[in-house]
Write a protein that holds these residues in place. Structure first.
Motif, short mmCIF file in Angstrom:
data_model
loop_
_atom_site.label_atom_id
_atom_site.label_comp_id
_atom_site.label_asym_id
_atom_site.label_seq_id
_atom_site.Cartn_x
_atom_site.Cartn_y
_atom_site.Cartn_z
N LEU A 23 0.84 -1.19 0.00
CA LEU A 23 0.00 0.00 0.00
C LEU A 23 0.88 1.24 0.00
CD1 LEU A 23 -2.77 1.51 0.40
CD2 LEU A 23 -2.31 1.36 2.87
N TYR A 24 0.58 2.16 -0.93
CA TYR A 24 1.21 3.48 -0.97
C TYR A 24 0.13 4.44 -0.49
CZ TYR A 24 4.13 7.19 -3.13
OH TYR A 24 4.94 8.27 -3.39
N GLY A 25 0.20 4.86 0.77
CA GLY A 25 -0.96 5.54 1.33
C GLY A 25 -0.63 6.68 2.25
N GLY A 26 -1.55 7.65 2.31
CA GLY A 26 -1.38 8.76 3.22
C GLY A 26 -1.92 10.05 2.65
N ALA A 27 -1.12 11.08 2.69
CA ALA A 27 -1.56 12.43 2.32
C ALA A 27 -1.91 12.54 0.85
CB ALA A 27 -0.47 13.44 2.68
N ALA A 28 -2.73 13.55 0.54
CA ALA A 28 -3.07 13.84 -0.85
C ALA A 28 -1.87 14.45 -1.56
CB ALA A 28 -4.26 14.82 -0.89
N GLY A 29 -1.84 14.31 -2.89
CA GLY A 29 -0.83 15.00 -3.68
C GLY A 29 0.51 14.33 -3.76
N GLY A 30 0.65 13.13 -3.21
CA GLY A 30 1.96 12.48 -3.20
C GLY A 30 2.35 11.77 -4.48
N GLY A 31 1.44 11.71 -5.47
CA GLY A 31 1.74 11.02 -6.72
C GLY A 31 1.45 9.54 -6.68
N ARG A 232 -8.44 17.49 7.20
CA ARG A 232 -7.12 18.13 7.11
C ARG A 232 -6.03 17.21 7.64
NH1 ARG A 232 -8.11 22.58 9.83
NH2 ARG A 232 -7.31 21.84 11.82
N GLU A 233 -6.25 16.60 8.79
CA GLU A 233 -5.24 15.69 9.35
C GLU A 233 -4.96 14.53 8.40
OE1 GLU A 233 -3.35 15.71 12.27
OE2 GLU A 233 -3.95 17.81 12.20
N ARG A 234 -6.00 14.04 7.75
CA ARG A 234 -5.84 12.88 6.87
C ARG A 234 -5.15 13.25 5.56
NH1 ARG A 234 -11.85 10.14 7.71
NH2 ARG A 234 -11.42 9.26 9.78
N LEU A 235 -5.60 14.34 4.91
CA LEU A 235 -5.10 14.66 3.57
C LEU A 235 -3.82 15.49 3.59
CD1 LEU A 235 -8.36 15.39 1.56
CD2 LEU A 235 -7.23 13.22 2.06
N LEU A 236 -3.61 16.28 4.63
CA LEU A 236 -2.38 17.07 4.71
C LEU A 236 -1.27 16.31 5.39
CD1 LEU A 236 -0.80 19.70 4.38
CD2 LEU A 236 -1.86 20.53 6.50
N ASN A 237 -1.58 15.63 6.49
CA ASN A 237 -0.55 14.96 7.28
C ASN A 237 -0.54 13.44 7.12
OD1 ASN A 237 0.33 17.43 8.39
ND2 ASN A 237 -1.37 17.39 9.85
N GLY A 238 -1.49 12.89 6.37
CA GLY A 238 -1.52 11.44 6.18
C GLY A 238 -1.77 10.69 7.47
N ASP A 239 -2.59 11.25 8.35
CA ASP A 239 -2.83 10.68 9.68
C ASP A 239 -3.93 9.63 9.61
OD1 ASP A 239 -3.39 10.16 12.37
OD2 ASP A 239 -2.98 12.22 12.97
#
Length: 300
Positions: A23-31, A232-239
């Motif tokens: 899994l490649y997972g976390g914040a938005a915008g990481g490609g 915000r915590e999920r998409l900005l910080n990948g929390d």
């Protein structure tokens, strides 16, 4: 126009994995979506190669910046021909990559009897665990000169967040991600592994600052400004730890005991505790983890 097939460093670490599941997972915008398309394209020079990548619904495939537009920019320059009716890319040597969708759980039956060398899921938390597990049975059964496997990408939201988190994201990973500066790329080699009776799988955290093609400061500002605290915590910080039911993170919670006016707050992963003088606390929040069974409610 074309989309670069040259991975940035974090994507390259994901592409170099040799395990069956990751899994490649976390914040938005990481490609993340681009990394899945790159991974699938590694077999296009093998005549009998077949890959597939899924979104939950067709509109998600076709939307602006979705997998269909991105694949046109990436696979067109490689000689691929896209058939609108079947949503399948065919390459000069005969290899194929399908762009599929699984809107309902029973749609997995559309793939009964199919066999793929590589399977991708974009935004895995939007799928059910039943769908995900079923598609493992569709991995190719013949030997080829390419490592078969299943790769997924996802933000930490969606209805399937909990099962995805349980499968891939350890407490160690959550705590490590929490220490990172959101404005700086992930440290090289930050990959988390899990082994159980089903095999070994990898979790590669994705963060906004990992993508050098983004204006990180501007993108991060917009996420921080316009999103609610949880998103915000999920998409900005990948929390992965913040819960949708409230702005309470798992690592804030402590079991406690009392001794007179003092609270002993016990650490979740050790024998230690910290003592707090209750006389100096302005507010104490206590969570009752007990529950009343449905049957008892009906009979009382």
């Amino acid at each position: 126009p074309s989309l670069s097939m040259q991975p940035h460093p974090r994507q390259a670490e994901f592409l170099q994995l040799d395990c069956e599941e990751a899994l490649y997972g976390g914040a938005a915008g990481g490609g993340k979506s681009e990394a899945l398309l790159m991974w699938l394209s590694e077999g296009i020079n093998i005549p009998s190669y077949a890959g597939v990548i899924f979104r939950r619904t067709y509109p998600q495939l076709a939307k602006a910046d979705g997998l269909i537009p991105k694949s046109r920019l990436m696979y067109g320059p490689l000689g691929g021909v896209f058939k609108e009716l079947t949503k399948i890319w065919t390459f000069p040597g005969g290899a194929t990559i399908e762009l599929g969708h699984l809107q309902y759980d029973q749609n997995v039956q559309d793939y009964q009897g199919a066999a793929f060398d590589r399977i991708g899921f974009d935004e895995l938390t939007q799928f059910s665990e039943k769908q995900y597990r079923y598609l493992f049975s569709r991995l190719g059964r013949t030997k080829k000169s390419i490592q078969p496997g299943v790769r997924s990408a996802s933000n930490p939201d969606g209805l399937g967040r909990l099962w995805v988190k349980q499968r891939f994201v350890s407490q160690e990973a959550i705590e490590r991600i929490r220490t990172l500066d959101a404005s700086r790329p992930s440290p090289a080699g930050m990959i988390f592994w899990h082994t159980d009776t089903e095999g070994t799988r990898a979790f590669v955290p994705a963060r906004v600052a990992d993508n050098p093609s983004l204006n990180v400061a501007d993108y991060s500002r917009r996420l921080a400004t316009y999103l609610d605290p949880i998103t915000r915590e999920r998409l900005l910080n990948g929390d992965w730890s913040v819960a949708q039911e409230g702005c309470v993170k798992e690592h804030w919670l402590r079991y406690y005991s009392t001794q007179g006016d003092f609270y002993r707050l016990h650490y979740p992963t050790s024998e230690g505790f910290v003592t707090v003088d209750g006389r100096h606390c302005q507010r104490v929040q206590i969570v009752d983890t007990a529950a009343t069974s449905e049957e008892k409610v009906r009979t009382e």
